[in-house]
Scaffold this motif. Structure first.
Motif, mmCIF file in Angstrom:
data_model
loop_
_atom_site.group_PDB
_atom_site.id
_atom_site.type_symbol
_atom_site.label_atom_id
_atom_site.label_comp_id
_atom_site.label_asym_id
_atom_site.label_seq_id
_atom_site.Cartn_x
_atom_site.Cartn_y
_atom_site.Cartn_z
ATOM 1 N N GLU A 1 0.875 -1.172 0.000
ATOM 2 C CA GLU A 1 0.000 0.000 0.000
ATOM 3 C C GLU A 1 0.909 1.218 0.000
ATOM 4 O OE1 GLU A 1 -1.671 3.417 1.621
ATOM 5 O OE2 GLU A 1 -0.872 2.105 3.193
ATOM 6 N N ARG A 2 0.531 2.246 -0.776
ATOM 7 C CA ARG A 2 1.391 3.423 -0.908
ATOM 8 C C ARG A 2 0.646 4.684 -0.500
ATOM 9 N NH1 ARG A 2 4.664 3.194 -6.512
ATOM 10 N NH2 ARG A 2 5.448 5.111 -5.598
ATOM 11 N N PRO A 3 0.925 5.204 0.673
ATOM 12 C CA PRO A 3 0.295 6.475 1.053
ATOM 13 C C PRO A 3 0.946 7.649 0.315
ATOM 14 C CG PRO A 3 1.761 5.708 2.802
ATOM 15 C CD PRO A 3 1.804 4.667 1.721
ATOM 16 N N GLY B 1 -0.771 7.245 -2.998
ATOM 17 C CA GLY B 1 0.538 7.348 -3.634
ATOM 18 C C GLY B 1 0.606 6.547 -4.926
ATOM 19 N N GLY B 2 1.754 6.651 -5.559
ATOM 20 C CA GLY B 2 1.926 5.916 -6.824
ATOM 21 C C GLY B 2 1.159 6.554 -7.956
ATOM 22 N N ARG B 3 1.312 7.860 -8.116
ATOM 23 C CA ARG B 3 0.481 8.564 -9.103
ATOM 24 C C ARG B 3 0.820 8.171 -10.536
ATOM 25 N NH1 ARG B 3 2.136 14.105 -6.485
ATOM 26 N NH2 ARG B 3 3.837 12.746 -5.826
ATOM 27 N N VAL B 4 2.094 8.001 -10.844
ATOM 28 C CA VAL B 4 2.445 7.567 -12.207
ATOM 29 C C VAL B 4 1.983 6.121 -12.427
ATOM 30 C CG1 VAL B 4 4.342 7.213 -13.832
ATOM 31 C CG2 VAL B 4 4.394 9.151 -12.254
ATOM 32 N N PRO C 1 3.509 -2.230 -10.212
ATOM 33 C CA PRO C 1 4.423 -2.512 -11.340
ATOM 34 C C PRO C 1 5.635 -1.588 -11.395
ATOM 35 C CG PRO C 1 2.362 -1.490 -12.096
ATOM 36 C CD PRO C 1 2.161 -1.876 -10.660
ATOM 37 N N LEU C 2 5.539 -0.397 -10.828
ATOM 38 C CA LEU C 2 6.688 0.521 -10.877
ATOM 39 C C LEU C 2 7.534 0.477 -9.614
ATOM 40 C CD1 LEU C 2 5.347 3.780 -12.567
ATOM 41 C CD2 LEU C 2 6.282 1.705 -13.620
ATOM 42 N N GLY C 3 7.149 -0.291 -8.645
ATOM 43 C CA GLY C 3 7.877 -0.317 -7.382
ATOM 44 C C GLY C 3 9.354 -0.629 -7.598
ATOM 45 N N GLU D 1 6.568 3.839 2.298
ATOM 46 C CA GLU D 1 6.592 5.307 2.305
ATOM 47 C C GLU D 1 7.919 5.764 1.727
ATOM 48 O OE1 GLU D 1 5.902 6.601 6.317
ATOM 49 O OE2 GLU D 1 4.280 5.139 6.559
ATOM 50 N N HIS D 2 7.854 6.727 0.838
ATOM 51 C CA HIS D 2 9.083 7.215 0.217
ATOM 52 C C HIS D 2 9.006 8.721 0.012
ATOM 53 C CE1 HIS D 2 7.759 7.447 -4.263
ATOM 54 N NE2 HIS D 2 6.693 7.466 -3.527
ATOM 55 N N SER D 3 10.080 9.308 -0.519
ATOM 56 C CA SER D 3 10.083 10.736 -0.833
ATOM 57 C C SER D 3 9.279 10.950 -2.107
ATOM 58 C CB SER D 3 11.505 11.238 -1.075
ATOM 59 O OG SER D 3 12.367 10.760 -0.091
ATOM 60 N N HIS D 4 8.382 11.907 -2.084
ATOM 61 C CA HIS D 4 7.567 12.156 -3.271
ATOM 62 C C HIS D 4 8.229 13.191 -4.161
ATOM 63 C CE1 HIS D 4 4.314 9.809 -1.599
ATOM 64 N NE2 HIS D 4 4.369 10.512 -0.481
ATOM 65 N N GLN D 5 8.190 12.965 -5.451
ATOM 66 C CA GLN D 5 8.672 13.954 -6.412
ATOM 67 C C GLN D 5 7.529 14.918 -6.760
ATOM 68 O OE1 GLN D 5 11.531 12.876 -9.421
ATOM 69 N NE2 GLN D 5 11.184 10.709 -9.072
ATOM 70 N N SER D 6 7.910 16.055 -7.339
ATOM 71 C CA SER D 6 6.900 17.037 -7.746
ATOM 72 C C SER D 6 6.071 16.490 -8.907
ATOM 73 C CB SER D 6 7.592 18.323 -8.188
ATOM 74 O OG SER D 6 8.302 18.085 -9.394
ATOM 75 N N ARG E 1 7.641 14.056 -16.238
ATOM 76 C CA ARG E 1 8.799 13.608 -17.025
ATOM 77 C C ARG E 1 8.978 12.096 -16.888
ATOM 78 N NH1 ARG E 1 10.336 18.740 -15.016
ATOM 79 N NH2 ARG E 1 11.526 17.955 -13.236
ATOM 80 N N MET E 2 8.772 11.592 -15.676
ATOM 81 C CA MET E 2 8.837 10.136 -15.483
ATOM 82 C C MET E 2 7.791 9.446 -16.358
ATOM 83 S SD MET E 2 7.996 7.886 -12.054
ATOM 84 C CE MET E 2 9.342 8.449 -11.057
ATOM 85 N N ALA E 3 6.596 10.005 -16.395
ATOM 86 C CA ALA E 3 5.511 9.404 -17.186
ATOM 87 C C ALA E 3 5.899 9.371 -18.666
ATOM 88 C CB ALA E 3 4.228 10.188 -16.980
HETATM 89 O O1 LIG Z 1 5.478 5.039 -8.678
HETATM 90 C C1 LIG Z 1 4.929 6.112 -8.917
HETATM 91 O O2 LIG Z 1 3.788 6.173 -9.401
HETATM 92 C C2 LIG Z 1 5.707 7.367 -8.664
HETATM 93 O O3 LIG Z 1 6.845 7.036 -7.916
HETATM 94 C C3 LIG Z 1 4.944 8.397 -7.895
HETATM 95 O O4 LIG Z 1 4.717 7.953 -6.603
HETATM 96 P P1 LIG Z 1 4.037 8.965 -5.537
HETATM 97 O O5 LIG Z 1 2.738 9.410 -6.125
HETATM 98 O O6 LIG Z 1 3.833 8.093 -4.331
HETATM 99 O O7 LIG Z 1 4.984 10.069 -5.297
#
Ligand SMILES: O=C(O)[C@H](O)COP(=O)(O)O
Ligand SMILES: O=c1ccn([C@@H]2O[C@H](COP(=O)(O)OP(=O)(O)O[C@H]3O[C@H](CO)[C@@H](O)[C@H](O)[C@H]3O)[C@@H](O)[C@H]2O)c(=O)[nH]1
Length: 371
Positions: free
Chosen positions: A167-169, A182-185, A207-209, A256-261, A267-269
Motif C-alpha cells: 500500500e502506498r500512502p 501514492g503511486g500517481r504515475v 508494477p513501478l515499485g 513510504e518514500h520521498s515524493h517527487q513534484s 517527465r517520469m511518465a
Molecule cells: O510510482 C509512482 O507512481 C511514482 O513514484 C509516484 O509515486 P508517488 O505518487 O507516491 O509520489
C-alpha cells in the motif's frame, strides 16, 4: 496491503489464475526459515542512490544487522552512487555498504544516466546468484522488504523474478499521509498501459515499485532501459523471456518514500510511455512512420515553461557485454542464456530503442528554459 489473497473474482481470468498461487506476504517468509533453502546460493542487495543521505545509511544498517549479522541471508550490500552531490556515499560506507560510483563501473562504456543505468551498473558490480533491488529513499524501511522478496526465489525453483507489492500512502508537506493515494504515475500511466497492452501483467499490484529480486541469469539476459523506464521495461521483457508463471509478487505491507513534484512525475511518465511504445514496436504490435518526439513542454503556475528531453536509452543484456564473466560463473539455472565467446567490448553499448530514437541520456531534472 490488505486483501491480497481475495481479488481473483474481480480480475480477468488469466490474471486470476496467476494471482493466488504467485502472491505471498513477507510474513510467510521469516528470515531464519529461509536459511536452509539458501544453502550455497549467494545474495546481493543493490541499492541505487542519488542524493539519499537522509535514508540510505539507515537502510544499509538495517540490512546488515538483520540479514547479514543476525540471520546471514545477504552476502553483499552494494550502494550504487548515482552522481550524488550530497553525503550519500559517506553515509552508505559508514553503515557498511560497498559503494560503487555509477560511472566507475564498466568505465570503457559511454556514460548514460538515471536509475536504469544505476541498476545495470549495480548488476555488473555485484556477484550474487540472486540480486535484490531496493530504493534508497524509503522512509519506513524494514529488512522484511529484502527477506520477503527472497522467499519465493529461495524456495521455489520455477520462480525467477519477484516484485514487491504494498500500500502506498501519499504524504503531504504537512506530514499527513493519505492512505492508498501514492503511486500517481503507477495509477495514471503504468497500470492503464499494462492493462491495455500486456494484461497478463495486470495482477502486479505495484508494477513501478523499486523493490524486486531476480536470479542473476535472468537479469543478465534482458536489456535495461535507462532513467525511469527501467521497471516497466523489465516487466514487459521478462514476461516475454521467462513467462508469467516464473514471476511472483510478495506483499511487503506499506511503503513510504520521498515524493517527487508533479512536474518531475510528468517527465517520469513520458519516459515510461516511450518505453511502452518501444516494446509495442519491438513486438511488432505497432508500425509507425516516425518515432515519437521526446521533448516534453511543461508550464508552471507563473506561466514559465520548461522543455525537457524524456527520451530513454537502453543497455543491452549484460551477458552480451560480459560474456566471459557470465560463462565463468557456475550456472544457478538449468539453462543459462547464450553468451558470446568474447567480451563484446566493441559492440554498441547504447542501443537506441527500436525504431531508432536518439540515445539521449536524459536527466529528468535537467530542464531547458524556452520562454
Ligand atoms: O510510482 C509512482 O507512481 C511514482 O513514484 C509516484 O509515486 P508517488 O505518487 O507516491 O509520489
Ligand atoms: O538518476 C537516478 C534517479 C534515481 N535514483 C534512485 O532510484 C531510486 C528511486 O528513485 P525515485 O526518484 O525515488 O523514484 P520514485 O519517484 O519513487 O519512482 C517510482 O517509479 C520509478 C519508475 O518506475 C521507479 O524507478 C522507482 O523505483 C519508484 O519508486 C532512489 O533510491 C533514487 O535515489 C538513482 O539512483 N539515480
Amino acid at each position: 496491503m490488505d486483501g491480497h489473497s481475495h481479488p481473483s473474482r474481480r480480475l480477468p481470468a488469466l490474471v486470476g489464475d496467476w494471482f493466488g498461487p504467485h502472491t505471498s506476504a513477507a510474513a510467510d517468509w521469516p528470515p531464519h526459515t529461509l536459511l536452509p533453502a539458501k544453502g550455497a546460493t549467494t545474495v546481493s542487495v543493490v541499492l541505487p542512490a542519488r542524493d539519499e543521505q537522509e535514508t540510505v545509511g539507515g537502510i544499509v544498517a538495517a540490512i546488515r544487522r538483520d540479514l547479514v549479522e543476525d540471520v546471514p541471508l545477504v552476502d553483499e550490500i552494494i550502494v550504487v552512487d548515482s552522481r550524488s552531490t550530497d553525503a550519500t556515499a559517506v553515509r552508505a560506507t559508514e553503515a557498511g555498504a560497498r559503494v560503487v560510483s555509477q560511472d566507475d563501473v564498466l568505465p570503457g562504456l559511454p556514460s548514460l544516466s538515471g536509475k536504469g543505468e544505476a541498476l545495470w551498473k549495480g548488476l555488473a558490480a555485484s556477484t550474487g546468484d540472486i540480486v535484490v533491488y531496493a530504493d534508497s529513499d524509503l522512509r519506513n524501511f524494514g529488512s522484511h522488504f529484502i527477506s520477503g522478496l527472497l522467499g519465493p526465489l529461495l524456495t521455489q525453483p520455477h520462480v525467477h523474478f519477484v516484485k514487491g507489492a504494498y500500500e502506498r500512502p501519499l504524504t503531504g508537506p504537512d506530514g499527513v499521509a493519505q492512505r492508498g493515494a501514492g503511486g500517481r504515475v503507477t495509477e495514471l500511466v503504468a497500470r492503464p498501459m499494462l492493462n491495455l497492452y500486456w494484461p497478463e501483467l495486470a495482477g502486479f499490484v505495484q508494477p513501478l515499485g523499486g523493490e524486486y529480486a531476480a536470479r542473476r541469469e535472468v537479469l543478465e539476459a534482458v536489456p535495461f532501459v535507462t532513467e525511469y523506464g527501467v521497471e516497466f521495461g523489465l516487466l514487459v521483457d521478462l514476461l516475454q523471456h521467462i513467462g508469467l508463471d516464473a514471476m511472483a509478487q510478495v506483499d511487503l505491507g506499506c511503503r513510504e518514500h520521498s515524493h517527487q513534484s508533479t512536474a518531475a512525475l510528468g517527465r517520469m511518465a513520458g519516459q515510461i510511455m516511450l518505453t511502452a511504445w518501444s516494446r509495442l514496436e519491438r513486438q511488432g504490435r505497432i508500425v509507425a512512420s516516425e518515432p515519437p518526439a521526446t521533448g516534453l513542454l511543461q508550464f508552471d503556475a507563473d506561466g514559465n515553461t520548461t522543455l525537457s528531453d524524456v527520451g530513454v536509452a537502453e543497455r543491452p543484456p549484460l551477458a552480451s557485454v560480459l560474456g566471459a564473466r557470465a560463462t565463468a560463473r557456475p550456472p544457478a539455472m538449468s539453462s543459462p542464456p547464450p553468451v558470446p565467446a568474447e567480451p563484446s567490448v566493441t559492440s554498441p553499448m547504447v542501443l537506441p530503442l527500436a525504431p531508432p530514437m536518439p540515445a539521449l541520456p536524459a536527466v529528468p531534472s535537467a530542464t531547458e528554459e524556452v520562454a
